[in-house]
Design a protein around this motif. Structure first.
Motif, PDB file in Angstrom:
ATOM      1  N   MET A 263       0.820  -1.205   0.000  1.00  0.00           N
ATOM      2  CA  MET A 263       0.000   0.000   0.000  1.00  0.00           C
ATOM      3  C   MET A 263       0.863   1.268   0.000  1.00  0.00           C
ATOM      4  SD  MET A 263      -3.191  -1.057   0.065  1.00  0.00           S
ATOM      5  CE  MET A 263      -4.183   0.245   0.797  1.00  0.00           C
ATOM      6  N   SER A 264       2.042   1.197  -0.631  1.00  0.00           N
ATOM      7  CA  SER A 264       2.927   2.356  -0.637  1.00  0.00           C
ATOM      8  C   SER A 264       2.293   3.560  -1.329  1.00  0.00           C
ATOM      9  CB  SER A 264       4.265   2.002  -1.296  1.00  0.00           C
ATOM     10  OG  SER A 264       4.053   1.513  -2.619  1.00  0.00           O
ATOM     11  N   ARG A 265       1.389   3.311  -2.267  1.00  0.00           N
ATOM     12  CA  ARG A 265       0.666   4.405  -2.908  1.00  0.00           C
ATOM     13  C   ARG A 265      -0.398   4.999  -1.974  1.00  0.00           C
ATOM     14  NH1 ARG A 265       0.648   4.730  -8.606  1.00  0.00           N
ATOM     15  NH2 ARG A 265       1.860   3.102  -9.657  1.00  0.00           N
ATOM     16  N   ARG A 266      -0.781   4.245  -0.965  1.00  0.00           N
ATOM     17  CA  ARG A 266      -1.888   4.642  -0.115  1.00  0.00           C
ATOM     18  C   ARG A 266      -1.506   4.519   1.373  1.00  0.00           C
ATOM     19  NH1 ARG A 266      -4.426   4.983  -4.520  1.00  0.00           N
ATOM     20  NH2 ARG A 266      -5.550   3.378  -5.632  1.00  0.00           N
ATOM     21  N   PRO A 267      -0.523   5.279   1.803  1.00  0.00           N
ATOM     22  CA  PRO A 267      -0.095   5.162   3.210  1.00  0.00           C
ATOM     23  C   PRO A 267      -1.191   5.528   4.206  1.00  0.00           C
ATOM     24  CG  PRO A 267       0.881   7.105   2.174  1.00  0.00           C
ATOM     25  CD  PRO A 267       0.251   6.305   1.071  1.00  0.00           C
ATOM     26  N   ASN A 268      -2.051   6.460   3.858  1.00  0.00           N
ATOM     27  CA  ASN A 268      -3.097   6.863   4.797  1.00  0.00           C
ATOM     28  C   ASN A 268      -4.191   5.798   4.913  1.00  0.00           C
ATOM     29  OD1 ASN A 268      -2.175   9.612   5.536  1.00  0.00           O
ATOM     30  ND2 ASN A 268      -2.433   9.996   3.357  1.00  0.00           N
ATOM     31  N   VAL A 269      -4.511   5.148   3.798  1.00  0.00           N
ATOM     32  CA  VAL A 269      -5.474   4.045   3.851  1.00  0.00           C
ATOM     33  C   VAL A 269      -4.882   2.891   4.650  1.00  0.00           C
ATOM     34  CG1 VAL A 269      -6.748   2.335   2.507  1.00  0.00           C
ATOM     35  CG2 VAL A 269      -6.619   4.691   1.696  1.00  0.00           C
ATOM     36  N   ALA A 270      -3.597   2.587   4.411  1.00  0.00           N
ATOM     37  CA  ALA A 270      -2.949   1.502   5.148  1.00  0.00           C
ATOM     38  C   ALA A 270      -2.963   1.780   6.651  1.00  0.00           C
ATOM     39  CB  ALA A 270      -1.516   1.330   4.653  1.00  0.00           C
ATOM     40  N   ALA A 271      -2.653   2.998   7.039  1.00  0.00           N
ATOM     41  CA  ALA A 271      -2.665   3.353   8.464  1.00  0.00           C
ATOM     42  C   ALA A 271      -4.074   3.258   9.041  1.00  0.00           C
ATOM     43  CB  ALA A 271      -2.118   4.766   8.643  1.00  0.00           C
TER      44      ALA A 271
ATOM     45  N   GLY B 278      -6.783 -13.719  14.654  1.00  0.00           N
ATOM     46  CA  GLY B 278      -6.061 -14.028  13.425  1.00  0.00           C
ATOM     47  C   GLY B 278      -6.357 -13.034  12.315  1.00  0.00           C
ATOM     48  N   HIS B 279      -7.608 -12.623  12.220  1.00  0.00           N
ATOM     49  CA  HIS B 279      -8.009 -11.636  11.220  1.00  0.00           C
ATOM     50  C   HIS B 279      -7.287 -10.312  11.470  1.00  0.00           C
ATOM     51  CE1 HIS B 279     -11.559 -10.232   8.544  1.00  0.00           C
ATOM     52  NE2 HIS B 279     -10.664  -9.265   8.573  1.00  0.00           N
ATOM     53  N   ALA B 280      -7.295  -9.876  12.716  1.00  0.00           N
ATOM     54  CA  ALA B 280      -6.631  -8.620  13.060  1.00  0.00           C
ATOM     55  C   ALA B 280      -5.125  -8.704  12.780  1.00  0.00           C
ATOM     56  CB  ALA B 280      -6.885  -8.281  14.522  1.00  0.00           C
ATOM     57  N   LYS B 281      -4.547  -9.838  13.081  1.00  0.00           N
ATOM     58  CA  LYS B 281      -3.106 -10.004  12.852  1.00  0.00           C
ATOM     59  C   LYS B 281      -2.770  -9.966  11.366  1.00  0.00           C
ATOM     60  CE  LYS B 281       0.790 -13.058  13.956  1.00  0.00           C
ATOM     61  NZ  LYS B 281       1.205 -14.324  14.617  1.00  0.00           N
ATOM     62  N   SER B 282      -3.632 -10.537  10.536  1.00  0.00           N
ATOM     63  CA  SER B 282      -3.402 -10.511   9.089  1.00  0.00           C
ATOM     64  C   SER B 282      -3.343  -9.088   8.560  1.00  0.00           C
ATOM     65  CB  SER B 282      -4.508 -11.289   8.363  1.00  0.00           C
ATOM     66  OG  SER B 282      -4.409 -12.674   8.622  1.00  0.00           O
ATOM     67  N   VAL B 283      -4.220  -8.243   9.058  1.00  0.00           N
ATOM     68  CA  VAL B 283      -4.202  -6.846   8.627  1.00  0.00           C
ATOM     69  C   VAL B 283      -2.899  -6.182   9.051  1.00  0.00           C
ATOM     70  CG1 VAL B 283      -5.343  -4.600   8.817  1.00  0.00           C
ATOM     71  CG2 VAL B 283      -6.719  -6.696   8.764  1.00  0.00           C
ATOM     72  N   MET B 284      -2.488  -6.414  10.271  1.00  0.00           N
ATOM     73  CA  MET B 284      -1.301  -5.748  10.797  1.00  0.00           C
ATOM     74  C   MET B 284      -0.016  -6.207  10.106  1.00  0.00           C
ATOM     75  SD  MET B 284      -2.837  -3.810  12.922  1.00  0.00           S
ATOM     76  CE  MET B 284      -1.492  -3.041  13.825  1.00  0.00           C
ATOM     77  N   THR B 285       0.022  -7.438   9.633  1.00  0.00           N
ATOM     78  CA  THR B 285       1.267  -7.985   9.068  1.00  0.00           C
ATOM     79  C   THR B 285       1.285  -8.029   7.548  1.00  0.00           C
ATOM     80  OG1 THR B 285       0.395 -10.248   9.256  1.00  0.00           O
ATOM     81  CG2 THR B 285       1.675  -9.387  11.111  1.00  0.00           C
TER      82      THR B 285
ATOM     83  N   ALA C 214      -8.040  -2.150  12.829  1.00  0.00           N
ATOM     84  CA  ALA C 214      -7.787  -3.538  13.212  1.00  0.00           C
ATOM     85  C   ALA C 214      -7.194  -3.647  14.608  1.00  0.00           C
ATOM     86  CB  ALA C 214      -6.851  -4.191  12.207  1.00  0.00           C
ATOM     87  N   SER C 215      -6.572  -2.570  15.094  1.00  0.00           N
ATOM     88  CA  SER C 215      -5.959  -2.593  16.431  1.00  0.00           C
ATOM     89  C   SER C 215      -6.976  -2.335  17.541  1.00  0.00           C
ATOM     90  CB  SER C 215      -4.842  -1.549  16.506  1.00  0.00           C
ATOM     91  OG  SER C 215      -5.363  -0.236  16.436  1.00  0.00           O
ATOM     92  N   ARG C 216      -8.196  -1.986  17.188  1.00  0.00           N
ATOM     93  CA  ARG C 216      -9.217  -1.753  18.206  1.00  0.00           C
ATOM     94  C   ARG C 216      -9.635  -3.091  18.817  1.00  0.00           C
ATOM     95  NH1 ARG C 216     -11.392   3.446  17.749  1.00  0.00           N
ATOM     96  NH2 ARG C 216     -13.216   2.810  18.964  1.00  0.00           N
ATOM     97  N   PRO C 217      -9.722  -3.177  20.134  1.00  0.00           N
ATOM     98  CA  PRO C 217     -10.073  -4.452  20.774  1.00  0.00           C
ATOM     99  C   PRO C 217     -11.389  -5.045  20.275  1.00  0.00           C
ATOM    100  CG  PRO C 217      -9.257  -2.895  22.404  1.00  0.00           C
ATOM    101  CD  PRO C 217      -9.386  -2.128  21.127  1.00  0.00           C
ATOM    102  N   ALA C 218     -12.353  -4.202  19.989  1.00  0.00           N
ATOM    103  CA  ALA C 218     -13.652  -4.709  19.532  1.00  0.00           C
ATOM    104  C   ALA C 218     -13.552  -5.350  18.158  1.00  0.00           C
ATOM    105  CB  ALA C 218     -14.688  -3.582  19.510  1.00  0.00           C
ATOM    106  N   PHE C 219     -12.599  -4.903  17.330  1.00  0.00           N
ATOM    107  CA  PHE C 219     -12.419  -5.528  16.013  1.00  0.00           C
ATOM    108  C   PHE C 219     -11.953  -6.963  16.169  1.00  0.00           C
ATOM    109  CE2 PHE C 219      -9.962  -6.798  12.329  1.00  0.00           C
ATOM    110  CZ  PHE C 219     -10.755  -6.399  11.257  1.00  0.00           C
ATOM    111  N   ALA C 220     -10.916  -7.166  16.969  1.00  0.00           N
ATOM    112  CA  ALA C 220     -10.410  -8.520  17.193  1.00  0.00           C
ATOM    113  C   ALA C 220     -11.458  -9.402  17.859  1.00  0.00           C
ATOM    114  CB  ALA C 220      -9.143  -8.474  18.035  1.00  0.00           C
ATOM    115  N   LYS C 221     -12.252  -8.832  18.743  1.00  0.00           N
ATOM    116  CA  LYS C 221     -13.302  -9.605  19.405  1.00  0.00           C
ATOM    117  C   LYS C 221     -14.349 -10.071  18.405  1.00  0.00           C
ATOM    118  CE  LYS C 221     -16.603  -9.329  23.239  1.00  0.00           C
ATOM    119  NZ  LYS C 221     -17.168  -8.441  24.314  1.00  0.00           N
ATOM    120  N   ALA C 222     -14.661  -9.226  17.422  1.00  0.00           N
ATOM    121  CA  ALA C 222     -15.690  -9.568  16.442  1.00  0.00           C
ATOM    122  C   ALA C 222     -15.165 -10.479  15.338  1.00  0.00           C
ATOM    123  CB  ALA C 222     -16.267  -8.293  15.834  1.00  0.00           C
ATOM    124  N   PHE C 223     -14.007 -10.143  14.779  1.00  0.00           N
ATOM    125  CA  PHE C 223     -13.497 -10.859  13.616  1.00  0.00           C
ATOM    126  C   PHE C 223     -12.518 -11.977  13.974  1.00  0.00           C
ATOM    127  CE2 PHE C 223     -14.947  -6.911  11.741  1.00  0.00           C
ATOM    128  CZ  PHE C 223     -15.483  -7.303  10.515  1.00  0.00           C
ATOM    129  N   GLY C 224     -11.927 -11.884  15.172  1.00  0.00           N
ATOM    130  CA  GLY C 224     -10.939 -12.877  15.574  1.00  0.00           C
ATOM    131  C   GLY C 224      -9.534 -12.294  15.582  1.00  0.00           C
TER     132      GLY C 224
END
Length: 266
Positions: free
Chosen positions: A229-237, A255-262, A243-253
């Motif tokens: 996402m080098s063309r879209r640094p703001n979207v990537a951030a 592993g899902h949150a980790k995939s976004v972060m990595t 994905a770093s919000r606790p409620a996101f990981a609680k809802a999606f899992g």
């Protein structure tokens, strides 16, 4: 006495109040307590005044009791029921409910009251049935979001509809690669510009708009792998911020949150 026996007067104060002579003000459906005024007394006027006062007191007391019971019933929250599963778009609804502290009960995906048997499908009191994740989000926003005017509502509804009508085809469209979010294109270019000035989509505050939009964006690394996402640094951030919000990981899992972060780079 018969009122107390019937359970209509539920405390000794109310019973004692009705038993004593009072000045009654029936305005605005309320009763003002006070000492009885000194009046010239005659046999007929004394009896009539007492009867009138007791009648007004009785009516006001019953009205107040009914109002209290009605108020309690209105404030009691019953959880809506969501037919869904982790492998569908149900987590979008779960995420918003966790963020907004909305009561929700999960139900098995089958049988679903959805007219086509699909999920997610939300059932609520009063015979309410809603399907399509975007429609469910808008219903919950209307019911619990505290938004009271069409003008305020429009700030959020446009993003929820955008996610379902436009962003979905970007994320899952051409050859189902997910790569469109990283390539040059009018939709993603504009989203990059918007997010260069704000961390979230509406009033720089996390809302149902971000639930709808970022849920679709954050499906891409899970389904299609890493994206540069080098063309879209703001979207990537933005994707990682959500994905770093606790409620996101609680809802999606987790592993899902980790995939976004990595898997989102740039």
């Amino acid at each position: 006495v018969w009122l107390a026996a019937a359970g209509l007067l539920q405390d000794s104060t109310a019973f004692a109040w009705l038993s004593a002579p009072r000045l009654v003000s029936p305005t605005a459906g309320s009763v003002r307590l006070g000492l009885a005024a000194e009046q010239p007394k005659t046999a007929s006027s004394g009896l009539g005044a007492t009867t009138c006062a007791l009648s007004l007191a009785l009516g006001a007391s019953l009205a107040a009791l009914g109002a209290r019971r009605q108020s309690r019933s209105k404030t009691r929250l019953f959880a809506a029921r969501l037919h869904g599963s982790q492998q569908t778009r149900s987590p979008l609804v779960n995420w918003y409910c966790y963020e907004a502290d909305i009561p929700l009960e999960m139900r098995d995906p089958r049988p679903s009251p959805h007219p086509f048997g699909q999920v997610p499908c939300l059932v609520d009191d009063g015979g309410v049935e809603i399907f399509e994740s975007g429609a469910i989000l808008l219903y919950l926003m209307d019911k619990y979001g505290g938004i009271n005017t069409p003008e305020d509502r429009a700030k959020y509804t446009k993003w929820v509809v955008f996610a379902n009508a436009t962003l979905e085809s970007v994320c899952f469209g051409h050859k189902m690669s997910g790569a469109e979010i990283a390539k040059p294109g009018r939709t993603m270019d504009k989203l990059e510009e918007i997010l260069s000035n704000s961390e979230y989509l509406v009033d720089n505050t996390f809302s149902v708009a971000d639930v709808a939009v970022c849920s679709y964006l954050n499906y891409v690394p899970v389904f299609f792998g890493g994206q540069n996402m080098s063309r879209r640094p703001n979207v990537a951030a933005y994707m990682k911020r959500c994905a770093s919000r606790p409620a996101f990981a609680k809802a999606f899992g987790e592993g899902h949150a980790k995939s976004v972060m990595t898997k989102i780079t740039g």
